[in-house]
Write an enzyme that holds these catalytic residues in place. Structure first.
Site, PDB file in Angstrom:
ATOM      1  N   ASP A 172       4.435   9.798 -11.125  1.00 52.12           N
ATOM      2  CA  ASP A 172       6.015   9.432 -11.487  1.00 52.12           C
ATOM      3  C   ASP A 172       6.342  10.628 -12.250  1.00 52.12           C
ATOM      4  O   ASP A 172       7.536  11.425 -12.226  1.00 52.12           O
ATOM      5  CB  ASP A 172       6.388   8.240 -11.971  1.00 52.12           C
ATOM      6  N   ASP A 193       0.969  -1.057  -0.064  1.00 52.37           N
ATOM      7  CA  ASP A 193       0.131  -0.095   0.004  1.00 52.37           C
ATOM      8  C   ASP A 193       0.856   1.253   0.178  1.00 52.37           C
ATOM      9  O   ASP A 193       1.912   1.380   0.891  1.00 52.37           O
ATOM     10  CB  ASP A 193      -0.904  -0.059   1.303  1.00 52.37           C
ATOM     11  N   HIS A 196      10.543   3.851  -2.533  1.00 54.19           N
ATOM     12  CA  HIS A 196      10.023   3.659  -1.382  1.00 54.19           C
ATOM     13  C   HIS A 196       9.734   2.156  -1.545  1.00 54.19           C
ATOM     14  O   HIS A 196       9.992   1.551  -0.473  1.00 54.19           O
ATOM     15  CB  HIS A 196       8.680   4.343  -1.388  1.00 54.19           C
ATOM     16  N   LYS A 200      14.900   4.064 -10.397  1.00 55.80           N
ATOM     17  CA  LYS A 200      13.836   3.956  -9.686  1.00 55.80           C
ATOM     18  C   LYS A 200      13.980   2.511  -8.871  1.00 55.80           C
ATOM     19  O   LYS A 200      13.617   2.644  -7.578  1.00 55.80           O
ATOM     20  CB  LYS A 200      12.549   3.823 -10.335  1.00 55.80           C
ATOM     21  N   PHE A 218       4.678   5.185 -13.354  1.00 53.10           N
ATOM     22  CA  PHE A 218       3.097   5.067 -13.219  1.00 53.10           C
ATOM     23  C   PHE A 218       2.689   6.196 -12.494  1.00 53.10           C
ATOM     24  O   PHE A 218       3.519   6.832 -11.609  1.00 53.10           O
ATOM     25  CB  PHE A 218       2.615   3.786 -13.001  1.00 53.10           C
ATOM     26  N   GLY A 219       1.438   6.441 -12.140  1.00 45.57           N
ATOM     27  CA  GLY A 219       0.855   7.177 -11.085  1.00 45.57           C
ATOM     28  C   GLY A 219       1.746   8.555 -11.164  1.00 45.57           C
ATOM     29  O   GLY A 219       1.531   9.388 -12.221  1.00 45.57           O
TER      30      GLY A 219
HETATM   31  P1  IMP Z   1      -2.632   1.635  -3.688  1.00 37.92           P
HETATM   32  O1  IMP Z   1      -2.713   0.783  -5.002  1.00 37.92           O
HETATM   33  O2  IMP Z   1      -4.130   1.734  -3.171  1.00 37.92           O
HETATM   34  O3  IMP Z   1      -1.616   1.366  -2.600  1.00 37.92           O
HETATM   35  O4  IMP Z   1      -2.519   3.222  -4.264  1.00 37.92           O
HETATM   36  C1  IMP Z   1      -1.169   3.536  -4.672  1.00 37.92           C
HETATM   37  C2  IMP Z   1      -1.289   4.601  -5.382  1.00 37.92           C
HETATM   38  O5  IMP Z   1      -0.257   5.730  -4.898  1.00 37.92           O
HETATM   39  C3  IMP Z   1      -1.238   4.600  -6.826  1.00 37.92           C
HETATM   40  O6  IMP Z   1      -2.285   4.335  -7.551  1.00 37.92           O
HETATM   41  C4  IMP Z   1      -0.405   5.759  -7.434  1.00 37.92           C
HETATM   42  O7  IMP Z   1      -1.377   6.656  -7.665  1.00 37.92           O
HETATM   43  C5  IMP Z   1       0.410   6.262  -6.396  1.00 37.92           C
HETATM   44  N1  IMP Z   1       1.932   5.608  -6.093  1.00 37.92           N
HETATM   45  C6  IMP Z   1       2.139   4.515  -5.251  1.00 37.92           C
HETATM   46  N2  IMP Z   1       3.480   4.395  -5.488  1.00 37.92           N
HETATM   47  C7  IMP Z   1       3.979   4.957  -6.790  1.00 37.92           C
HETATM   48  C8  IMP Z   1       4.998   4.939  -7.570  1.00 37.92           C
HETATM   49  O8  IMP Z   1       5.746   4.480  -7.272  1.00 37.92           O
HETATM   50  N3  IMP Z   1       4.748   5.955  -8.657  1.00 37.92           N
HETATM   51  C9  IMP Z   1       3.897   6.629  -8.784  1.00 37.92           C
HETATM   52  N4  IMP Z   1       2.674   6.932  -8.177  1.00 37.92           N
HETATM   53  C10 IMP Z   1       2.624   5.902  -6.898  1.00 37.92           C
END
Ligand code: IMP
Length: 200
Positions: free
Chosen positions: A155, A70, A180, A175, A152-153
């Site tokens: 980045d 998470d 993290h 990366k 992704f996200g």
């Molecule tokens: P989870 O899947 O509920 O843990 O949500 C994680 C969310 O945090 C993802 O949808 C991204 O928006 C963001 N996130 C987490 N790790 C990354 C990363 O390594 N790069 C970019 N966005 C991240």
């Protein structure tokens, strides 16, 4: 050893499978189909455990080791938003791009072109032998103009400390060493190693 991932986020699956290349890493959705997991914990660790426990409870008893991630990004000048709401910042079901755009809008609304930010990852491991949670962080800054197509996200707007390029522009190999998730997975390695010896 078989490691079942309690995520179907393709970006995360790719990064985790790369780090545990000696194991058989399988997203849960290939084994038990899609699940709706309510992530109502109050921090990353609680949500990681919720995900891993939900998948573990659906698998045949015995051999399974489930690993979940998470994670999210926090901007201290925006009250640490989006934090645990990173995946749904622009609303339930929002795309990565929509979430990123909301963060950019919020920066601009505060008159900020950039701001310090950090990513957090909580990795939970749930196994017949017990439950474990570890954390990793990556510090840097967010900017108001996305750059690069990698990662992704968030980045394309995140520049790690010590670099000038966004994670969208940097080589994914970089990366993999500074993220993290990489840091948390490094801490998960001895746990997985111990479970591997028990499950061999
Ligand atoms: P989870 O899947 O509920 O843990 O949500 C994680 C969310 O945090 C993802 O949808 C991204 O928006 C963001 N996130 C987490 N790790 C990354 C990363 O390594 N790069 C970019 N966005 C991240």
């Amino acid at each position: 050893m078989k490691i079942i991932l309690a995520t179907s986020n393709r970006g995360k699956v790719r990064e985790i499978a790369d780090l545990f290349s000696e194991d058989e890493v399988t997203p849960y959705s290939e084994l038990i189909g899609p699940m709706h997991i309510v992530e109502n914990g109050s921090d990353f660790a609680a949500n990681a455990l919720i995900k891993a426990r939900s998948v573990f409870s659906k698998l045949p008893k015995g051999g399974a080791v489930v690993l979940s991630d998470d994670s999210g990004i926090s901007v201290p000048l925006l009250n640490h938003e989006p934090g645990i709401f990173s995946a749904r910042y622009a609303g339930e079901g929002a795309s990565d791009r929509e979430n990123l755009e909301k963060l950019v809008e919020n920066l601009k609304a505060r008159g900020l072109q950039e701001a310090p930010a950090y990513y957090t990852a909580a990795i939970a491991v749930v196994s017949p032998e017990g439950e474990y949670v570890v954390h990793g962080w990556m510090h840097g800054r967010v900017i108001d103009t996305p750059r690069g197509e990698g990662g992704f996200g968030y980045d394309p707007i995140f520049i790690p400390e010590g670099y000038d390029q966004t994670l969208g522009e940097l080589d994914p190999a970089i990366k993999r060493t500074i993220s993290h998730r990489a840091k948390a997975l490094e801490l998960a390695k001895p746990i997985i190693g111990m479970l591997r010896s028990l499950h061999a």
